[in-house]
Design a protein around this motif. Sequence first.
Motif, PDB file in Angstrom:
ATOM      1  N   ILE A 107      46.813 -25.911  25.363  1.00  0.00           N
ATOM      2  CA  ILE A 107      47.787 -25.794  25.902  1.00  0.00           C
ATOM      3  C   ILE A 107      48.312 -26.207  25.124  1.00  0.00           C
ATOM      4  CG2 ILE A 107      48.969 -26.979  27.899  1.00  0.00           C
ATOM      5  CD1 ILE A 107      46.448 -26.911  29.645  1.00  0.00           C
ATOM      6  N   LEU A 108      48.553 -27.585  24.297  1.00  0.00           N
ATOM      7  CA  LEU A 108      49.567 -28.312  23.451  1.00  0.00           C
ATOM      8  C   LEU A 108      49.804 -27.199  22.163  1.00  0.00           C
ATOM      9  CD1 LEU A 108      48.924 -32.185  23.747  1.00  0.00           C
ATOM     10  CD2 LEU A 108      51.132 -30.638  24.631  1.00  0.00           C
ATOM     11  N   PHE A 109      48.082 -26.750  21.427  1.00  0.00           N
ATOM     12  CA  PHE A 109      48.282 -25.804  20.922  1.00  0.00           C
ATOM     13  C   PHE A 109      49.618 -24.206  20.834  1.00  0.00           C
ATOM     14  CE2 PHE A 109      46.267 -22.351  18.681  1.00  0.00           C
ATOM     15  CZ  PHE A 109      47.175 -22.619  17.314  1.00  0.00           C
ATOM     16  N   LEU A 110      49.286 -23.957  21.488  1.00  0.00           N
ATOM     17  CA  LEU A 110      50.283 -22.785  22.439  1.00  0.00           C
ATOM     18  C   LEU A 110      51.595 -23.206  22.827  1.00  0.00           C
ATOM     19  CD1 LEU A 110      47.790 -21.277  25.353  1.00  0.00           C
ATOM     20  CD2 LEU A 110      48.343 -20.077  23.279  1.00  0.00           C
ATOM     21  N   TYR A 111      52.471 -24.013  23.634  1.00  0.00           N
ATOM     22  CA  TYR A 111      53.457 -24.893  23.015  1.00  0.00           C
ATOM     23  C   TYR A 111      53.889 -25.347  21.996  1.00  0.00           C
ATOM     24  CZ  TYR A 111      56.810 -28.264  24.348  1.00  0.00           C
ATOM     25  OH  TYR A 111      57.877 -28.757  23.911  1.00  0.00           O
ATOM     26  N   VAL A 112      52.853 -25.584  21.351  1.00  0.00           N
ATOM     27  CA  VAL A 112      53.471 -25.663  19.502  1.00  0.00           C
ATOM     28  C   VAL A 112      54.067 -24.116  19.454  1.00  0.00           C
ATOM     29  CG1 VAL A 112      53.369 -26.665  17.249  1.00  0.00           C
ATOM     30  CG2 VAL A 112      52.003 -28.235  19.025  1.00  0.00           C
ATOM     31  N   ARG A 118      50.797 -37.069  20.302  1.00  0.00           N
ATOM     32  CA  ARG A 118      50.679 -38.267  21.093  1.00  0.00           C
ATOM     33  C   ARG A 118      50.349 -38.167  22.911  1.00  0.00           C
ATOM     34  NH1 ARG A 118      56.172 -40.985  19.602  1.00  0.00           N
ATOM     35  NH2 ARG A 118      55.155 -41.006  17.228  1.00  0.00           N
ATOM     36  N   VAL A 119      51.474 -37.728  23.312  1.00  0.00           N
ATOM     37  CA  VAL A 119      51.586 -36.528  24.574  1.00  0.00           C
ATOM     38  C   VAL A 119      50.068 -36.075  24.892  1.00  0.00           C
ATOM     39  CG1 VAL A 119      52.522 -35.113  26.231  1.00  0.00           C
ATOM     40  CG2 VAL A 119      54.064 -35.997  25.013  1.00  0.00           C
ATOM     41  N   PHE A 169      60.004 -31.334  11.818  1.00  0.00           N
ATOM     42  CA  PHE A 169      58.577 -31.090  12.547  1.00  0.00           C
ATOM     43  C   PHE A 169      57.568 -31.311  12.762  1.00  0.00           C
ATOM     44  CE2 PHE A 169      54.926 -27.604  12.877  1.00  0.00           C
ATOM     45  CZ  PHE A 169      55.525 -27.076  13.935  1.00  0.00           C
ATOM     46  N   ASN A 170      57.311 -32.611  11.562  1.00  0.00           N
ATOM     47  CA  ASN A 170      56.215 -33.606  11.303  1.00  0.00           C
ATOM     48  C   ASN A 170      56.481 -34.347  12.560  1.00  0.00           C
ATOM     49  OD1 ASN A 170      54.451 -31.874  10.116  1.00  0.00           O
ATOM     50  ND2 ASN A 170      55.003 -33.378   8.264  1.00  0.00           N
ATOM     51  N   THR A 171      57.555 -34.863  12.977  1.00  0.00           N
ATOM     52  CA  THR A 171      57.972 -36.271  14.264  1.00  0.00           C
ATOM     53  C   THR A 171      57.286 -35.235  15.290  1.00  0.00           C
ATOM     54  OG1 THR A 171      60.059 -36.341  12.417  1.00  0.00           O
ATOM     55  CG2 THR A 171      60.209 -37.651  14.610  1.00  0.00           C
ATOM     56  N   LYS A 172      58.409 -34.214  15.320  1.00  0.00           N
ATOM     57  CA  LYS A 172      58.088 -33.442  16.418  1.00  0.00           C
ATOM     58  C   LYS A 172      56.321 -33.219  17.039  1.00  0.00           C
ATOM     59  CE  LYS A 172      62.278 -30.906  16.195  1.00  0.00           C
ATOM     60  NZ  LYS A 172      62.766 -29.622  16.167  1.00  0.00           N
ATOM     61  N   LEU A 173      55.737 -33.137  16.146  1.00  0.00           N
ATOM     62  CA  LEU A 173      54.683 -32.940  16.543  1.00  0.00           C
ATOM     63  C   LEU A 173      53.494 -34.395  16.699  1.00  0.00           C
ATOM     64  CD1 LEU A 173      52.373 -30.995  13.311  1.00  0.00           C
ATOM     65  CD2 LEU A 173      53.172 -30.675  16.048  1.00  0.00           C
ATOM     66  N   LEU A 219      57.418 -24.433  19.861  1.00  0.00           N
ATOM     67  CA  LEU A 219      58.464 -25.873  19.334  1.00  0.00           C
ATOM     68  C   LEU A 219      58.726 -25.018  18.551  1.00  0.00           C
ATOM     69  CD1 LEU A 219      58.320 -28.907  19.944  1.00  0.00           C
ATOM     70  CD2 LEU A 219      56.624 -29.015  17.940  1.00  0.00           C
ATOM     71  N   TYR A 220      57.860 -24.193  17.962  1.00  0.00           N
ATOM     72  CA  TYR A 220      57.969 -24.179  15.964  1.00  0.00           C
ATOM     73  C   TYR A 220      58.631 -23.318  16.240  1.00  0.00           C
ATOM     74  CZ  TYR A 220      56.472 -20.425  11.938  1.00  0.00           C
ATOM     75  OH  TYR A 220      56.294 -20.293  10.705  1.00  0.00           O
TER      76      TYR A 220
END
Length: 455
Positions: free
Chosen positions: A371-376, A316-317, A307-311, A380-381
């Motif tokens: 936006i990224l927080f909502l995406y995660v 980076r994005v 998960f951390n790798t994905k995070l 993602l999660y």
Amino acid sequence: MQQNNSTDATIKKLEKLLRSRMRPLYERYNQSIDGLLIPLKWKPLVLIIGNYSSGKSTFINEVLGMDVQRTGQAPTDDCFTILTIPEAENDEKKKIPGSTVVNDERLPFTPLKPFGESLFSHLRLKKVNSPVLEHFAIIDTPGMLDSVTEKDRGYNYLKVVGELARISDMIILMFDPHKAGTIKETYKAIRSTLPDTAGEDRIFYVLNRIDECDNVADLVKSYGTLCWNLSQMTGRKDIPRVFLTYSESESRFSNENNSWVNEQEELKQAVHTAPQMRLSHIFEEIDRGVREFSLQVEAFETFRNRFNTKLKGIFRVGVLGSFLAFFFGDIILNMFSGIPETPLALAAFSGSVQLENLYFPLAGITCVFIILFLYVQQFLYPRHVKKSLAELDTLVELDTTHRNDLWGRVRDSVRESITEQAKSLLMRNHSRILKKINKFLEKDIRRLFEKTHKH
Ligand SMILES: Nc1nc2c(ncn2[C@@H]2O[C@H](COP(=O)(O)OP(=O)(O)OP(=O)(O)O)[C@@H](O)[C@H]2O)c(=O)[nH]1
Ligand SMILES: [Mg+2]
């Protein structure tokens, strides 16, 4: 409880170590160390299993020197009977029912609770005044029937046998010449609960009632059948020792001068060594239990690392997005709506950057992170949890049969933990916990093991 003092002291130390070092770690994962403490309870245990009418109860009566267990041709006894000595002289209760036995926290039989009433009515603890029982308890078991009749018992016989094998310090597997080929199921049941790398020396194989073999050829045939089946199951080329025994009093031989082999005395002597086998059994069980826990933590660590790798990718994005939003976001907005009047870049170019020129760029960065927080959170999660559950076996390296065997036992618990506490698993530092577990096994337990084996 009569037990060697140094064994007692070691068991106490082990319990203290488990409570102080392992309990806090187990609790972090909402797990309990109660299972680890079970083999430490009570006294040494000798478990006798085998086919019906193979002579289990007769052998027990002979070891105890008194007639306590009912014997007879055909399946005679359908009960699990724990034979022990009365605790005090005026210990009135001679028989204790199964439901009391499984609920007594001082005894190691609490893992039998899930088997329910149909087992409890076939389980009892019997107090017998035999001096032999001062040093250990013996468990007489109902004879193993054929698999069709087994279904009528109302509880899973093989699973019960497996649980008892797990807590027993010595296991006697008894067969008679007529049923020497039926060892398979019993062996599989006990093997499934014993540690992969050890445990074998806890099992004693016995071919009993050999007086019923008409001649040597007959005996060799039965012995051969048993050995063949044993080698098939253990996958080992060497054949474990098989005691060849019969009961003198039940035998067809009328005089004592017959030349027929009988290793019953040796087996009786071996039974008396059960207390000496207790410590190594306990060490094995703790080692196995803690390694099972360790493998679970390894799985949680992979779950977190992936998960951390994905995070990190997302982060980076985020950084790139923030950079773009900071420097160009207000320019684009200005092109479409005319606000803000002076984008940050223009203000910088003309050398008059005001605080208000920073409002829009900073709002841009905040938007990117929201936006990224909502995406995660929304995408993602949940996807990571779903994927991990679908590919559970990839969470740990299953490169040895030992690890495979351990994994088989903890897989469901890992699934449950990820389902129920995924968020907290993602936030915890598992590698620190793994280090502590490793230190416990390699330093604390090993040191104690070496110390006790020096004596
Ligand atoms: N010939 C001979 N008969 C034996 C020997 N041991 C036991 N028997 C007889 O075999 C029958 C079965 O013995 P048990 O001790 O009841 O056997 P078990 O394994 O406890 O049987 P279950 O409790 O029904 O599973 C009894 O009739 C015994 O008298 C032996 O060594 N030789
Ligand atoms: Mg019996």
